[in-house]
Design an enzyme around this catalytic site. Structure first.
Site, PDB file in Angstrom:
ATOM      1  N   CYS A  68       0.655  -1.141  -0.030  1.00 37.71           N
ATOM      2  CA  CYS A  68       0.005   0.034  -0.004  1.00 37.71           C
ATOM      3  C   CYS A  68       0.855   1.353  -0.317  1.00 37.71           C
ATOM      4  CB  CYS A  68      -0.794   0.016   1.423  1.00 37.71           C
ATOM      5  SG  CYS A  68      -1.780   1.348   1.553  1.00 37.71           S
ATOM      6  N   GLN A  95      -1.538  10.797  15.816  1.00 37.54           N
ATOM      7  CA  GLN A  95      -1.999  11.088  14.743  1.00 37.54           C
ATOM      8  C   GLN A  95      -1.214  10.313  13.632  1.00 37.54           C
ATOM      9  OE1 GLN A  95      -1.267  13.446  16.755  1.00 37.54           O
ATOM     10  NE2 GLN A  95      -2.897  14.915  16.787  1.00 37.54           N
ATOM     11  N   CYS A 152     -11.475  16.798  13.821  1.00 33.06           N
ATOM     12  CA  CYS A 152     -11.576  16.243  12.723  1.00 33.06           C
ATOM     13  C   CYS A 152     -12.942  15.762  11.684  1.00 33.06           C
ATOM     14  CB  CYS A 152     -11.049  14.481  12.924  1.00 33.06           C
ATOM     15  SG  CYS A 152     -12.077  13.783  14.194  1.00 33.06           S
TER      16      CYS A 152
END
Length: 374
Positions: free
Chosen positions: A87, A211, A333
């Protein structure tokens, strides 16, 4: 750039997690900024762009297939595995580590968990890379049965993966869509991953949150310091403080800071960082952010909030509205919940706002807003 150059899994339809990958990156930023501005009225500064690929410091890989041929990635609609070891969102260190970990699954005979059949042991591999290139690897298991084999083969894994400094197993026995359980067993002498970011040297324990985009985390902490420097607050509360990024950033300027966080692991991480950094005027406590605020006496000069997607909610919004606090630094967020919270505290209005693209190629983001009482 064509889609297959960005991600051949997306192009082939095997993975659509990056739902916005088909949009040019500049268009992604404009669309996010437009969405946020439509929900929250503020003096919005230009959006902070991220690297589009190679930014993700944490891989949460579902383990499927068989011992001899494991897949590390996601589940397809039939409950089988789609391998995403390559990925392109992940950092280079994680991409290099995943094939080594697939070999470890075979060597240690860790039977992947079969979701449709509800059998097997290894559910997930969670890999985090620090800015220094060090790795934390966590094996999420259904039971402790494989732990002895993992311990036995761990020296060989560390020889094959020298960047590995923290290894642990997490026990999650339930057949539910829950990533991890409460019980963690650390297998290495070193128990924390050092996240050196924005002038901080943060300790990250296995069950602590950080994060997933290190560069954007650094931007957040740097803006928190810069935006509040002229306010010169004598006291700060950091509610939902996590591993202490905001609190420790402000404490470095000589401010007295109290951080409140429900996760014991995160609080342990934050207190260890504070002690290592020699910051005497910052402390972290385990607790509920709303309960702490409602149960405290005089409010501080500045409150920092960094809640989950649901926002801070009506109780804490109501307390902030009536508290007399002059400034609030709100990291969100989800602009929908941010707008709802702002409506509940009309005396505190945004005087500065900025979108940081924490999650490129998706509709998600992080926004930072400085509120001032009018």
């Amino acid at each position: 750039m064509s889609l297959d150059q960005l991600c051949h899994h997306f192009d082939a339809g095997r993975c659509r997690s990056c739902s916005w990958l088909g949009l040019p990156y500049g268009v992604q930023l404009v669309d996010k900024q437009r969405q946020v501005a439509a929900l929250v009225e503020a003096p919005w500064e230009p959006a902070v762009a991220s690297a589009q690929l190679g930014f993700r410091n944490k891989a949460k890989m579902v383990v499927s297939g068989s011992v001899d041929d494991p897949t590390l990635g996601i589940l397809n609609p039939a409950g089988g595995g789609t391998d995403l070891r390559d990925c392109p969102l992940h950092t280079a260190g994680i991409r290099a580590a995943l094939p080594v970990l697939a070999d470890f699954v075979r060597t240690a005979a860790l039977t992947p968990y079969d979701v449709p059949g509800r059998r097997g042991e290894l559910k997930h591999l969670i890999v985090t890379e620090s800015p220094d290139g060090e790795l934390m690897v966590r094996c999420v298991l259904r039971s402790q049965e494989p732990v002895a084999r993992i311990r036995k083969h761990l020296p060989a894994l560390r020889a094959a993966l020298p960047a590995l400094v923290v290894a642990s197993v997490n026990i999650q026995p339930e057949h539910k869509a829950i990533l991890e359980g409460d019980h963690e067993i650390v297998l290495t002498e070193q128990e924390t991953l050092r996240m050196r970011v924005a002038g901080l040297d943060l300790h990250l324990r296995p069950q602590s949150f950080f994060q997933t985009n290190t560069a954007m985390a650094a931007e957040l902490y740097q803006r928190a310091r810069a935006w509040t420097a002229d306010l010169a607050p004598a006291s700060v509360w950091d509610l939902y403080s996590g591993v202490g990024g905001f609190a420790l950033s402000l404490a470095r300027a000589g401010v007295a800071v109290t951080g409140i966080e429900v996760s014991r692991e995160a609080v342990a991480s934050a207190n260890l960082t504070a002690a290592d950094s020699g910051l005497a005027d910052v402390r972290f406590e385990v607790g509920d952010a709303t309960a702490y605020a409602l149960g405290s006496g005089a409010p501080p000069d500045l409150v920092v909030v960094n809640p989950p997607r649901r926002g801070i909610g009506p109780e804490l919004s109501g307390w902030l509205e009536s508290s007399g606090v002059e400034h609030v630094l709100y990291s969100s967020c989800n602009a929908v919940s941010l707008a709802k919270d702002l409506a509940a505290m009309p005396s505190l209005r945004p005087v500065r706002g900025q979108l940081l693209d924490m999650f490129p190629n998706t509709g998600h983001y992080e926004v930072l807003a400085l509120l001032r009482r009018r």
